[in-house]
Design a protein around this motif. Sequence first.
Motif, PDB file in Angstrom:
ATOM      1  N   ARG B 310       0.842  -1.199   0.000  1.00 39.53           N
ATOM      2  CA  ARG B 310       0.000   0.000   0.000  1.00 39.53           C
ATOM      3  C   ARG B 310       0.880   1.253   0.000  1.00 39.53           C
ATOM      4  N   ILE B 314       5.584   1.267  -3.923  1.00 41.29           N
ATOM      5  CA  ILE B 314       4.912   0.365  -4.856  1.00 41.29           C
ATOM      6  C   ILE B 314       3.727   1.051  -5.531  1.00 41.29           C
ATOM      7  N   ARG B 315       2.901   1.747  -4.742  1.00 43.21           N
ATOM      8  CA  ARG B 315       1.715   2.394  -5.314  1.00 43.21           C
ATOM      9  C   ARG B 315       2.034   3.746  -5.946  1.00 43.21           C
ATOM     10  N   LYS B 318      -0.387   6.692  -6.579  1.00 39.01           N
ATOM     11  CA  LYS B 318      -1.707   6.340  -6.063  1.00 39.01           C
ATOM     12  C   LYS B 318      -1.709   6.054  -4.568  1.00 39.01           C
TER      13      LYS B 318
END
Lengths: 122, 437
Positions: B310, B314-315, B318
């Motif tokens: 999350r 990685i996101r 976003k």
Amino acid sequence: MIKKGLLYAKSHEWLNVDGKTATVGISDHAQDNLGDVVFIELPQVGQTIKKGESFGAVESVKAASDMYLPISGKILEVNSALENTPELLNSDPYGSWIVKLEILDEKELDSLLKDSEYKEED
Amino acid sequence: MHKYLPHTQNDINEMLEKIQASSIDDLFCSIPEALRLKKDYHVPSQLGDWELTKHMQELANQNKELLIFRGAGSYDHYTPSAVKALVSRQEFLTSYTPYQPEVAQGTLQYIFEYQSMVCELTGMDVSNASMYDGATSTAEAMFMAYAQTKKSDILVSSTMNPKIIDVIKTYARYRNINVILIPSIDGVTDQAFIKENIKDKMGVIVSNPNYFGIIEDYQNLGEIIHQEDALFILNQEGQSLALLKTPGELDADIACGDLQALGVPLSFGGAYIGYLATKQKLVRKMPGRICGITTDVDGKRAFVLTLQAREQHIRRAKANSNICSNQSLNALFVTIYLSLVGKNGFKLFASESLNGAHYLYKNLLETKKFEIVYNQPFFKEFVLKASFDVKAFDTYLIDHGILGPLHIGDNNLLFAVTEKRTQEEIDLLVEMVVNFK
């Protein structure tokens, strides 16, 4: 594995259309690429989502990816069983639907792929 | 272009134009004119080792150690000597980034211990591995409420430290979040306002103790907020967690604040350490790092970063937050501090601060030179209205080796007392007041 009789999006979601309603999930290829799914974020019932917009996110041990709605729709139902057992998306991707929606523009269905056209590629 | 200065004059001009600033000096416009250095730094180009040591010593000798009665966010608390010694161990300073858990077990373990302690102190389920400070952790809590509720309005108590409110507003601006200030009555949050305005808001942020040191009563606030599916965010200063009801007991959804009081030394306004803790249901909305405990393939205990997917690495765009760093070394200060003082020491110091503040309050009122501003329960800070010239009083105290209360407008003074202030020191301040003409 590609299930016959469904419509597919290039972004690896599947749709099962029944009249004015569509059931949406993610393909076997998508779950296989994600790896072990540990969490799913679902939209709210009643929400209207436009074609191409995110309707939630699916999180695996190695990635978190948005899920995109290939057609515009109003969310009628969400599969809340996935909140506690998201791993169902791995074990049974075609049996584990994510949302059911009211189709807002039937013409948009034309842009979807038939099972014979869908390719399990990134 | 100089090899160490990557920006050409053109780059600088372009950047200034983009943000509509006319000069570099414009970037510092929030610093009052009077505080800005107008002359050259006069840094000598080179000095020998011995000369430099001597020079630095001379500069250090110009420092004047003051007796501190000023709080408002940073406090002069006691830190056991062992904390500094242990924090400086090379193992802690050189540990590799915990993204590779196999080489960073020690770092991950103390982060895990830190998180566990924060959960115990706040009564929450999960904590991240620290934030920059109490203000940013509060702003991050707002982002969590935004991500959870998808609403755009938030209620923020005007009794919070104005610097925290400023940071909240700055963060809010870039997500188009609308910050609505809750008015105050007699120094406390107007809860009737919350009741009338909570509909369609993402949540409510309040603090305890508040900016004026007042302990506010939030007993039924959670219920009011939760009826509208909004989130209850409670900013609580570190030491007060020892004595006041915890955010968990008050049914808060997110607990945040600063832990500087727990072993982190005063250092010109920072770096300090913010904590951020929440209930299990919001764990995926929490920014930053979370360290978990597990077992490896051989069944041995192992610490790992968890819930990373999350997170921003990685996101990316976003992610709920793009904060990627944490205050790991300051979290270590807090972890060692709490381990050393223990449950009893933690409570004892908090009680000493509270008792000292009430002792000073009583004695200052007896001088007849102050009026009560808010008749409310308070922790280690309080406000009194002075009947004399507060500016001259400040200079007078500094001349006598005391950093006095903070002037917060309208002749009101904000005093702070920590466990470090002895009775003699408090009596000295009172005596200075008596003798002030």
